[in-house]
Design a protein around this motif. Structure first.
Motif, PDB file in Angstrom:
ATOM      1  N   ILE A   1      14.170  42.351  76.356  1.00  0.00           N
ATOM      2  CA  ILE A   1      14.262  43.216  77.233  1.00  0.00           C
ATOM      3  C   ILE A   1      13.277  43.783  77.114  1.00  0.00           C
ATOM      4  O   ILE A   1      13.391  44.501  75.929  1.00  0.00           O
ATOM      5  CB  ILE A   1      16.082  43.937  77.272  1.00  0.00           C
ATOM      6  N   THR A   2      12.915  44.401  78.080  1.00  0.00           N
ATOM      7  CA  THR A   2      11.379  45.901  78.381  1.00  0.00           C
ATOM      8  C   THR A   2      11.673  46.491  78.937  1.00  0.00           C
ATOM      9  O   THR A   2      12.335  47.148  80.051  1.00  0.00           O
ATOM     10  CB  THR A   2      10.267  44.853  79.053  1.00  0.00           C
ATOM     11  N   ALA A   3      10.883  48.033  78.671  1.00  0.00           N
ATOM     12  CA  ALA A   3      11.187  49.138  79.580  1.00  0.00           C
ATOM     13  C   ALA A   3      11.326  49.416  81.057  1.00  0.00           C
ATOM     14  O   ALA A   3      12.315  50.055  81.430  1.00  0.00           O
ATOM     15  CB  ALA A   3      10.548  49.586  78.856  1.00  0.00           C
ATOM     16  N   ALA A   4      10.237  48.775  81.150  1.00  0.00           N
ATOM     17  CA  ALA A   4      10.435  48.409  82.963  1.00  0.00           C
ATOM     18  C   ALA A   4      11.208  48.080  83.564  1.00  0.00           C
ATOM     19  O   ALA A   4      12.216  47.996  84.515  1.00  0.00           O
ATOM     20  CB  ALA A   4       9.196  46.864  83.340  1.00  0.00           C
TER      21      ALA A   4
ATOM     22  N   CYS B   1      21.709  54.470  73.494  1.00  0.00           N
ATOM     23  CA  CYS B   1      20.454  54.216  72.764  1.00  0.00           C
ATOM     24  C   CYS B   1      20.653  52.977  71.115  1.00  0.00           C
ATOM     25  O   CYS B   1      21.606  54.114  70.888  1.00  0.00           O
ATOM     26  CB  CYS B   1      19.586  55.349  72.632  1.00  0.00           C
ATOM     27  N   PRO B   2      20.310  52.808  70.583  1.00  0.00           N
ATOM     28  CA  PRO B   2      20.559  51.733  69.389  1.00  0.00           C
ATOM     29  C   PRO B   2      19.868  52.755  68.550  1.00  0.00           C
ATOM     30  O   PRO B   2      18.789  54.171  68.477  1.00  0.00           O
ATOM     31  CB  PRO B   2      19.556  50.373  69.575  1.00  0.00           C
ATOM     32  N   ALA B   3      20.338  52.727  67.539  1.00  0.00           N
ATOM     33  CA  ALA B   3      19.593  53.818  66.126  1.00  0.00           C
ATOM     34  C   ALA B   3      18.151  53.238  66.107  1.00  0.00           C
ATOM     35  O   ALA B   3      17.511  52.039  66.255  1.00  0.00           O
ATOM     36  CB  ALA B   3      20.892  53.018  65.028  1.00  0.00           C
ATOM     37  N   GLY B   4      16.993  54.390  65.426  1.00  0.00           N
ATOM     38  CA  GLY B   4      15.928  53.827  65.120  1.00  0.00           C
ATOM     39  C   GLY B   4      15.040  54.665  66.818  1.00  0.00           C
ATOM     40  O   GLY B   4      15.862  55.170  67.281  1.00  0.00           O
ATOM     41  N   ILE B   5      14.000  54.502  65.999  1.00  0.00           N
ATOM     42  CA  ILE B   5      13.108  55.122  67.169  1.00  0.00           C
ATOM     43  C   ILE B   5      11.641  53.406  67.576  1.00  0.00           C
ATOM     44  O   ILE B   5      10.426  54.358  68.580  1.00  0.00           O
ATOM     45  CB  ILE B   5      11.777  56.337  66.586  1.00  0.00           C
ATOM     46  N   GLU B   6      12.178  52.619  68.070  1.00  0.00           N
ATOM     47  CA  GLU B   6      10.960  51.728  67.855  1.00  0.00           C
ATOM     48  C   GLU B   6      11.383  50.899  69.129  1.00  0.00           C
ATOM     49  O   GLU B   6      11.690  51.667  69.892  1.00  0.00           O
ATOM     50  CB  GLU B   6      11.447  50.487  66.643  1.00  0.00           C
ATOM     51  N   THR B   7      11.559  49.699  69.300  1.00  0.00           N
ATOM     52  CA  THR B   7      11.801  49.204  70.776  1.00  0.00           C
ATOM     53  C   THR B   7      12.716  49.096  71.488  1.00  0.00           C
ATOM     54  O   THR B   7      13.087  49.850  72.206  1.00  0.00           O
ATOM     55  CB  THR B   7      11.510  47.937  70.875  1.00  0.00           C
TER      56      THR B   7
ATOM     57  N   PHE C   1      14.716  52.117  71.231  1.00  0.00           N
ATOM     58  CA  PHE C   1      15.026  53.686  71.186  1.00  0.00           C
ATOM     59  C   PHE C   1      13.440  53.380  73.313  1.00  0.00           C
ATOM     60  O   PHE C   1      14.152  54.078  73.965  1.00  0.00           O
ATOM     61  CB  PHE C   1      14.118  54.441  70.914  1.00  0.00           C
ATOM     62  N   GLN C   2      12.839  52.976  72.299  1.00  0.00           N
ATOM     63  CA  GLN C   2      12.200  53.169  73.688  1.00  0.00           C
ATOM     64  C   GLN C   2      11.733  52.193  75.019  1.00  0.00           C
ATOM     65  O   GLN C   2      12.666  53.041  76.415  1.00  0.00           O
ATOM     66  CB  GLN C   2      10.525  52.547  73.750  1.00  0.00           C
ATOM     67  N   ASN C   3      12.327  51.007  75.139  1.00  0.00           N
ATOM     68  CA  ASN C   3      13.474  50.282  76.607  1.00  0.00           C
ATOM     69  C   ASN C   3      14.601  51.525  76.536  1.00  0.00           C
ATOM     70  O   ASN C   3      15.227  51.105  77.620  1.00  0.00           O
ATOM     71  CB  ASN C   3      14.197  49.144  76.119  1.00  0.00           C
ATOM     72  N   ALA C   4      15.537  52.458  76.499  1.00  0.00           N
ATOM     73  CA  ALA C   4      16.510  52.790  76.642  1.00  0.00           C
ATOM     74  C   ALA C   4      16.683  53.896  76.753  1.00  0.00           C
ATOM     75  O   ALA C   4      16.939  54.458  78.195  1.00  0.00           O
ATOM     76  CB  ALA C   4      17.652  53.117  75.049  1.00  0.00           C
ATOM     77  N   ILE C   5      15.314  54.590  76.890  1.00  0.00           N
ATOM     78  CA  ILE C   5      14.862  56.042  76.883  1.00  0.00           C
ATOM     79  C   ILE C   5      13.965  55.891  78.913  1.00  0.00           C
ATOM     80  O   ILE C   5      13.681  56.616  79.217  1.00  0.00           O
ATOM     81  CB  ILE C   5      14.436  56.975  76.691  1.00  0.00           C
TER      82      ILE C   5
END
Length: 267
Positions: A97-100, A120-126, A128-132
């Protein structure tokens, strides 16, 4: 106005999913229409905590791919009809899935629900960016441990960089006795580091494990445990209701604790 809120932390195992499930259920019990979105693609757990795992047929991925309608993927909770779940797929990773995609999905959901809570999933990578991506607000969940607080501080910076300024804090698994003995960070210690608005303090409670195994959020219990009451109060604060924070030191005011203080000359 619908509110879209991401529940995040950076560090895993601090209670994001437990907090999402209990806040969602408590808000639904207040009469709000709530949808919980599991954004942890490949490692979903939100359905388990809600006891809805056997009712998931379609997931967010099928909705995004237009393989089913949104209504087909939403699972309504039979115990609380105001609460719905949009599950994550277990067979795909976070790059599916993408952020868009997530932003578009949340925008559609916000037309039909008062609250959209994204786990949100753990971590600050893909992941995280998708969830926010579609969120306008954030709830940071952390425990009073230096590693968890440091990760939470890092996530706050990332949220602000992504123009999410409305950030609130849930401090989870607080142990008042350890705080008193200076073996655990206090609420004040954590707030001094993170400098965000405190919305909830959840004490360590063995009932969390029981409720997780049963698939029944703490706030559904006939007699609320300390953590259940704390989550219920947190949901009310999130909804704009003024509720005083609980004094967990009272929980240590048993006859044995009073006897111990009497022996030490501190009745």
């Amino acid at each position: 106005m619908s509110r879209t809120i991401v529940v995040t932390s950076g560090k895993g195992g601090v209670g994001k999913t437990t907090s999402t499930a209990n806040l969602g259920m408590a808000l639904a019990r207040l009469g709000r229409k709530v949808v919980l979105v599991d954004a942890d693609f490949g490692l979903r757990n939100l359905d388990l905590l809600l006891g809805l795992e056997n009712r998931v047929v379609y997931t967010a991925l099928e909705v995004i791919a237009r393989e089913c309608k949104l209504d087909q993927a939403l699972v309504k909770d039979k115990r609380q009809p105001n609460l719905s779940l949009l599950a994550a797929p277990q067979t795909r990773n976070k790059t599916a899935i993408t952020a868009a995609h997530m932003k578009a999905l949340v925008e559609v959901l916000s037309r039909h629900f008062d609250y959209v809570l994204v786990d949100c999933p753990a971590g600050i990578e893909t992941g995280f960016q998708n969830a926010i991506a579609g969120a306008k607000e954030a709830i940071i969940v952390t425990t009073p441990e230096i590693s968890a607080v440091r990760d939470a501080d890092r996530v706050i910076g990332l949220l602000e960089a992504n123009r999410i300024k409305d950030i609130k804090l849930i401090l989870n698994r607080l142990r008042p006795a350890m705080v008193k003995n200076n073996d655990m960070m206090s609420v004040e210690d954590v707030l001094e580091i993170l400098s965000v608005k405190l919305i909830g303090v959840i004490p360590e409670d063995e009932q969390v494990i029981v409720s997780t195994n049963k698939g029944e959020p703490l706030v559904l219990a006939e007699k609320l445990s300390l953590a259940g009451e704390a989550y219920d109060n947190t949901a009310k604060r999130l909804d704009g209701i003024e509720v005083e924070f609980m004094d967990f030191t009272a929980a240590n005011n048993s006859i044995f604790a009073r006897f111990g203080r009497w022996l030490r000359g501190n009745p």
